[in-house]
Design an enzyme around this catalytic site. Sequence first.
Site, PDB file in Angstrom:
ATOM      1  N   ASP A 145      -4.684 -12.725   3.398  1.00 44.49           N
ATOM      2  CA  ASP A 145      -5.941 -12.267   3.996  1.00 44.49           C
ATOM      3  C   ASP A 145      -7.157 -12.527   3.110  1.00 44.49           C
ATOM      4  O   ASP A 145      -8.271 -12.131   3.449  1.00 44.49           O
ATOM      5  CB  ASP A 145      -5.855 -10.780   4.407  1.00 44.49           C
ATOM      6  N   ASP A 181      -2.917 -10.727  -2.313  1.00 41.17           N
ATOM      7  CA  ASP A 181      -3.476 -10.189  -1.067  1.00 41.17           C
ATOM      8  C   ASP A 181      -4.937  -9.792  -1.317  1.00 41.17           C
ATOM      9  O   ASP A 181      -5.294  -9.410  -2.430  1.00 41.17           O
ATOM     10  CB  ASP A 181      -2.646  -8.965  -0.660  1.00 41.17           C
ATOM     11  N   HIS A 183      -6.411  -7.236  -0.444  1.00 35.71           N
ATOM     12  CA  HIS A 183      -6.486  -5.803  -0.732  1.00 35.71           C
ATOM     13  C   HIS A 183      -5.689  -5.475  -1.991  1.00 35.71           C
ATOM     14  O   HIS A 183      -4.652  -6.090  -2.250  1.00 35.71           O
ATOM     15  CB  HIS A 183      -5.916  -4.992   0.442  1.00 35.71           C
ATOM     16  N   HIS A 229       0.824  -1.230   0.000  1.00 38.60           N
ATOM     17  CA  HIS A 229       0.000   0.000   0.000  1.00 38.60           C
ATOM     18  C   HIS A 229       0.853   1.273   0.000  1.00 38.60           C
ATOM     19  O   HIS A 229       0.322   2.366  -0.215  1.00 38.60           O
ATOM     20  CB  HIS A 229      -0.926   0.038   1.217  1.00 38.60           C
TER      21      HIS A 229
HETATM   22 ZN   LIG Z   1      -4.211  -7.127   2.763  1.00 38.15          ZN
END
Ligand SMILES: [Zn+2]
Length: 314
Positions: free
Chosen positions: A249, A166, A168, A129
């Site tokens: 995740d 992931d 995200h 991120h």
């Molecule tokens: Zn994540």
Amino acid sequence: MSSVLITHPAFLKHDTGEFHPERPDRMRAIDHVLAGPPFAGLVRREAPLREDDTTYIRLAHRQEYLREVSDAAEHIVSGHQSIDGDTVVSPGSWEAARRAVGAGLDAIDSVMAGTAANAFCQVRPPGHHAESQRAMGFCLFNNIAIAAHYVRAKYGAERIAVVDFDVHHGNGTQEIFWSNADLFYGSTHQMPLFPGTGAVRETGVGNIFNAPLRAGDARAQFEEAFRSRILDPLHNFAPDFVLVSAGFDAHYRDPLGGLRLVEADFEWATHSLTEIARRHADGRIVSMLEGGYDLTGLSQSVAAHVSALMEAGA
Ligand SMILES: [Zn+2]
């Protein structure tokens, strides 16, 4: 040749505070599983603090941002300081963040030198991120994007791919890669979800491949998206080196995501990527840990992922 596991006790000292999901226990849970007999063949190395790391951090991040993080993290003597809504630094964070970067660089050196078949970097804080000039989503430095730039700068490799499973979207990696056609970014992730980016229409200069999934999606949808939106274009891209942003995740037990993957799904995805690496990149693949916040889901999924890497390297 063996697969290499690169980690360090300093990752326990990046203190995010009570109740933060990105916590030191994540490392302990993985340590416990990877201490088991199936992983006796792993070569284990400590993530180094490298004197040349800022040279390579600057290939992915602005100089002012590097200074901002070092001012916050290098000089904090106690407690926590927030540098983003959910990204904090503590006295141990500067060393941890630098060793996380160092793990990726060291992994690449080992694979390029032919002393390791491939590598898994068990690190925190995660990286995907973090944008060129912004900390975000538990991430300080974009470990995987720095690794991608490093393999080009140090070894003259041309086409580098990052594949990110992931839950995200890796907004930071996408932003850093956005206008460079030699850097491929492919991501499966849940949408809508933090950070809000990752739509199919976000394509960079034809080098960004987003494969959003919906909450509740499981193996069938994941496999279809991963094959058609990532593996097919990745095969056409013909990478010289494959990097993996390995977040776990998307596991069904994870408290932050709503996908329903299981360990075997991560094993399948890993196997698919090692196959691409074998066909195009002489087997060169390095994986770096991103998210994964349920300790059982995380550690069992890492075990499946590392098993697939070991099998490919054997
Ligand atoms: Zn994540």
